[in-house]
Design an enzyme around this catalytic site. Structure first.
Site, PDB file in Angstrom:
ATOM      1  N   LEU A  52       0.873  -1.247  -0.082  1.00  0.00           N
ATOM      2  CA  LEU A  52       0.066  -0.051  -0.006  1.00  0.00           C
ATOM      3  C   LEU A  52       1.066   1.349  -0.117  1.00  0.00           C
ATOM      4  CD1 LEU A  52      -2.900  -1.197   2.635  1.00  0.00           C
ATOM      5  CD2 LEU A  52      -3.073  -0.922   0.444  1.00  0.00           C
ATOM      6  N   ASP A  53       0.531   2.411  -0.801  1.00  0.00           N
ATOM      7  CA  ASP A  53       1.360   3.482  -0.669  1.00  0.00           C
ATOM      8  C   ASP A  53       1.555   4.000   0.858  1.00  0.00           C
ATOM      9  OD1 ASP A  53       1.172   3.471  -3.203  1.00  0.00           O
ATOM     10  OD2 ASP A  53      -0.522   4.888  -3.638  1.00  0.00           O
ATOM     11  N   LYS A  54       2.291   5.018   0.924  1.00  0.00           N
ATOM     12  CA  LYS A  54       2.801   5.200   2.161  1.00  0.00           C
ATOM     13  C   LYS A  54       1.541   6.061   3.060  1.00  0.00           C
ATOM     14  CE  LYS A  54       5.441   8.857   4.579  1.00  0.00           C
ATOM     15  NZ  LYS A  54       6.493   9.922   4.554  1.00  0.00           N
ATOM     16  N   THR A  56      -1.576   5.429   2.509  1.00  0.00           N
ATOM     17  CA  THR A  56      -2.575   4.847   2.337  1.00  0.00           C
ATOM     18  C   THR A  56      -2.774   3.853   3.618  1.00  0.00           C
ATOM     19  OG1 THR A  56      -2.799   4.770   0.015  1.00  0.00           O
ATOM     20  CG2 THR A  56      -4.107   3.076   1.008  1.00  0.00           C
TER      21      THR A  56
END
Length: 170
Positions: A52-54, A56
């Site tokens: 997951l993106d930072k 998110t």
């Protein structure tokens, strides 16, 4: 969230980087997992099969054994695993839909992502959960799993996710 001899299911908070990289060599989920279970070092990417993106938050599944890792990677590649997110988008969307548009690095700002011809296939389905005066709460389901794909429906419609720094005005 869950732990057995085959997998961990981790609730990743927003702000936590998943893998070490430039600028984040040691304060990552991967570092924490290796401290919790040093045997993960024997697995590809320490058992992490997706990310997951930072900024998110959400659940991540982490393999603890090579057979679990192999099976999870295959299931993700075969699209047998369904990933779903919720987002708050700036602007009022009237209905749900599907965004089928290629995604790639922004042509001039390599930190940002953009919908671009020649990018990698990215298909995302979304539906409206609730409308507010200036925002819309949406449920997003990824058909493909490209890096930085989860905010794409608002990005492709030029309605950035609320608080999104990577996709705003992409």
């Amino acid at each position: 969230m869950h732990e057995d001899k085959h997998v961990f299911v981790v609730d990743k908070p927003a702000g936590l980087v998943v893998h070490p990289g430039a600028g984040n060599p040691d304060q990552t989920l991967q570092n924490a997992l290796l401290a919790l279970d040093p045997k993960l070092a024997a697995l590809p990417r320490a058992g992490i099969v997706h990310r997951l993106d930072k900024d998110t938050s959400g659940l991540l599944i982490v393999a603890r054994t090579l057979p679990a890792h192999t099976a999870l990677v295959r299931m993700i590649g075969d699209r047998d695993v369904h990933r779903e997110y919720e987002a708050i988008c700036r602007g009022v969307m009237t209905a749900g839909g599907t965004v089928d548009a290629p995604i790639d690095r922004h042509p001039t700002d390599r930190v940002r992502m953009a919908v671009r011809d020649g990018g990698r296939e990215a298909v995302t389905h979304y539906r409206v959960i609730k409308r507010f005066r200036a925002h819309t709460h949406v449920r997003v389901q990824l058909e493909t799993g490209r890096t930085h794909q989860n905010p794409r429906p608002p990005c492709a419609r030029r309605i950035p996710d609320r608080g999104d720094k990577v996709y705003a005005a992409a």
